[in-house]
Scaffold this motif. Structure first.
Motif, mmCIF file in Angstrom:
data_model
loop_
_atom_site.group_PDB
_atom_site.id
_atom_site.type_symbol
_atom_site.label_atom_id
_atom_site.label_comp_id
_atom_site.label_asym_id
_atom_site.label_seq_id
_atom_site.Cartn_x
_atom_site.Cartn_y
_atom_site.Cartn_z
ATOM 1 N N TYR A 33 11.380 -6.131 36.021
ATOM 2 C CA TYR A 33 12.427 -5.687 36.945
ATOM 3 C C TYR A 33 13.810 -6.042 36.409
ATOM 4 N N SER A 86 14.045 -15.083 34.375
ATOM 5 C CA SER A 86 12.699 -14.516 34.354
ATOM 6 C C SER A 86 12.025 -14.765 33.012
ATOM 7 N N SER A 104 22.460 -9.491 36.957
ATOM 8 C CA SER A 104 21.297 -8.895 36.304
ATOM 9 C C SER A 104 20.908 -9.667 35.052
ATOM 10 N N TRP A 132 16.930 -3.616 35.461
ATOM 11 C CA TRP A 132 18.222 -3.816 36.129
ATOM 12 C C TRP A 132 19.338 -3.994 35.105
ATOM 13 N N SER A 169 8.828 -9.962 37.446
ATOM 14 C CA SER A 169 10.260 -10.238 37.570
ATOM 15 C C SER A 169 11.004 -9.894 36.290
#
Length: 285
Positions: free
Chosen positions: A29, A238, A231, A33, A26
């Motif tokens: 990612y 995260s 984001s 992002w 996560s």
């Protein structure tokens, strides 16, 4: 009893490791992002705001772009728009007509233009937000900008105003008298940077606790970025989850080594062995 403890440990160990893997994936990612969003905003701001402009001039340019910029798309189903996605708030007409999302669009564009900014919630007697504006740091003062009305608030002499200035009813009247349809209830008697009352159960008294422990907590960090950009919010969450998973894994490892005296495979040993296999030349017989 020992075998039962070992089974419980194995279950907990597997669960924590799965959580750690998920949190790290996560995090990767979210980093990608957020990097993509920042690149988009940097390109957008470069096309709208000159680097050499003064902070005040940059604010005026952004407001002018919001007022008379290039034609923007009109969403057929505006309720389906992601209002915390900068690409949406900057390119669709409907979000720029709402104070909250108009302020988000302004903050994202201003921040990418190297301005220090934060959002400011104007609250009613019930502590509910009635309007959202922005503050910009100009020459050491946090001046107030109202993106939904596309204005920098000034007094009769043209002086840029802070929220403290606007708490004076006469100055507030001066600043808003020339703005068409400006609602007088949008005053600065009560305000906040973060409205914790939106959390379940009225935030469980979190604001009172934070105000008691750290009275200046709202001014100590840029909370706006977490609240206005999906984001970045995912990046922060995260990172927190990954840190918590690593800490939990460390505690379980310590418990297994010191309390259970349980033989377990160590990640660093596996990495060392893998590195040795890769870097050592095979023996030829």
């Amino acid at each position: 009893m020992a075998s039962s403890n070992h089974r419980l440990f194995r279950t907990a160990w597997l669960s924590v490791n799965l959580l750690l893997v998920f949190s790290l994936m996560s995090l990767l990612y979210a980093c990608a992002w957020e990097h993509s969003v920042r690149r988009y905003l940097d390109g957008f701001s470069d096309a709208v705001v000159p680097d050499a402009a003064s902070p005040e001039h940059k604010v005026e340019i952004i407001l002018n772009w919001m007022r008379t910029g290039s034609p923007r798309a009109i969403a057929l189903h505006p309720e389906e728009l992601s209002l915390r996605d900068p690409e949406t708030t900057l390119n669709y007409q409907q979000p720029l007509n709402v104070c909250g999302t108009a302020t988000n669009a302004f903050l994202n564009l201003a921040r990418s233009s190297d301005l220090r900014v934060r959002r400011l919630l104007l609250l009613g007697p019930d502590r509910r937000a009635k309007h959202v504006v922005a503050e910009v740091l100009v020459e050491g003062r946090w001046i107030v900008v109202d993106p939904s009305y596309r204005v920098l608030l000034r007094d009769a002499q043209g002086k840029l105003l802070t929220r403290k200035d606007l708490q004076d009813a006469s100055i507030f009247a001066q600043a808003t008298s020339t703005i068409p349809n400006y609602r007088p209830e949008y005053n600065y008697e009560r305000f906040a940077h973060v409205r914790l009352a939106r959390l379940p159960l009225d935030g469980l008294g979190l604001r009172r606790l934070l105000d008691w422990v750290m009275p200046e907590w709202e001014e100590m960090a840029d909370w706006s970025l977490i609240l206005e950009r999906e984001s970045f919010a995912m990046l922060v969450l995260s990172a927190c989850l990954a840190s918590f998973s690593l800490l939990l894994r460390f505690v379980l490892a310590w418990y297994a080594d010191r309390r259970l005296h349980f033989s377990r495979s160590h990640l660093r040993e596996k990495l060392f062995r893998a590195g040795a296999v890769l870097l050592t030349s095979p023996e030829l017989k």
